[in-house]
Design an enzyme around this catalytic site. Structure first.
Site, short mmCIF file in Angstrom:
data_model
loop_
_atom_site.label_atom_id
_atom_site.label_comp_id
_atom_site.label_asym_id
_atom_site.label_seq_id
_atom_site.Cartn_x
_atom_site.Cartn_y
_atom_site.Cartn_z
N LEU A 140 0.84 -1.19 0.00
CA LEU A 140 0.00 0.00 0.00
C LEU A 140 0.88 1.24 0.00
CD1 LEU A 140 -2.76 -1.10 2.52
CD2 LEU A 140 -2.81 -1.15 0.02
N THR A 141 0.67 2.08 -1.00
CA THR A 141 1.44 3.31 -1.14
C THR A 141 0.58 4.36 -1.84
OG1 THR A 141 3.33 4.38 -2.20
CG2 THR A 141 2.52 2.36 -3.24
N GLY A 157 3.97 -0.06 4.78
CA GLY A 157 5.37 0.25 5.05
C GLY A 157 5.54 1.36 6.06
N ASP A 167 6.83 8.66 2.45
CA ASP A 167 6.73 8.93 1.01
C ASP A 167 6.39 10.38 0.68
OD1 ASP A 167 7.33 6.41 0.20
OD2 ASP A 167 5.29 5.80 -0.22
N ASN A 170 7.79 13.34 1.73
CA ASN A 170 8.82 14.37 1.69
C ASN A 170 10.08 13.89 0.98
OD1 ASN A 170 7.25 16.29 3.04
ND2 ASN A 170 7.72 15.37 5.00
N LEU A 196 -5.20 3.72 -0.97
CA LEU A 196 -6.55 3.98 -0.48
C LEU A 196 -7.11 5.15 -1.27
CD1 LEU A 196 -5.96 3.63 3.37
CD2 LEU A 196 -6.64 1.88 1.72
N PRO A 230 -2.69 13.63 2.12
CA PRO A 230 -3.34 12.36 1.81
C PRO A 230 -2.43 11.16 2.08
CG PRO A 230 -2.67 13.44 -0.20
CD PRO A 230 -2.37 14.39 0.93
N VAL A 231 -1.17 11.42 2.46
CA VAL A 231 -0.26 10.34 2.84
C VAL A 231 -0.49 10.08 4.32
CG1 VAL A 231 2.14 9.59 2.99
CG2 VAL A 231 1.40 11.02 1.08
N LEU A 232 -0.95 8.86 4.63
CA LEU A 232 -1.37 8.54 5.99
C LEU A 232 -0.27 7.88 6.80
CD1 LEU A 232 -4.87 7.04 5.14
CD2 LEU A 232 -4.34 9.38 5.85
#
Length: 138
Positions: free
Chosen positions: A49-50, A69, A73, A75, A95, A108-110
């Site tokens: 998942l990325t 992971g 992702d 920065n 997602l 949106p990067v969780l």
């Protein structure tokens, strides 16, 4: 669906920290392993998942193993997770957060804990929007 959690690639320093700081971790429904995740699930379909994946995760495949992971992702390491998945020959998915929840200035990067909570909610029968709203800080 049952969600089974495995933390892989645990080195000696991490193991010592877990043992010292999380004294009750042996009672958790989580498996802690030294081996890297590809070795733990031979013959299984792995999906990394990325946020950088072009593939949207619409449903949870109970036969697949979803890899969440710990790499950053958004920065300095943008695209690192997708690149690792490509190197390992593993499928990727993301997602569909932006289509279901309006982010108020957030990324949106969780964080890993949010992704795991969302997956747990959906696996337990919640719809994606409900899972996002429950897992994300308000």
């Amino acid at each position: 669906a049952v969600l089974r959690l495995t933390v892989s690639d645990i080195g000696e320093a991490s193991r010592a920290c877990i043992n010292a700081q999380l004294t009750d971790h042996a009672t958790w429904p989580v498996r802690f392993c030294q081996e890297p995740f590809p070795e733990l699930f031979p013959g299984r379909r792995l999906v990394y998942l990325t946020h950088d994946s072009p593939n949207v995760l619409a449903t949870i495949d109970e036969q697949a193993v979803y890899v969440v992971g710990g790499m950053v992702d958004r920065n300095s390491q943008k695209g690192a997770t997708a690149a690792k998945a490509k190197t390992l020959g593993i499928d990727t998915a993301r997602l569909n957060l932006e289509a279901r929840v309006r982010m108020q200035g957030g990324s949106p990067v969780l964080a890993v804990n949010h992704v795991v909570e969302i997956l747990a909610e959906v696996a337990a029968g919640a719809d994606w929007t409900t899972a996002y709203l429950k897992a994300l800080p308000q």
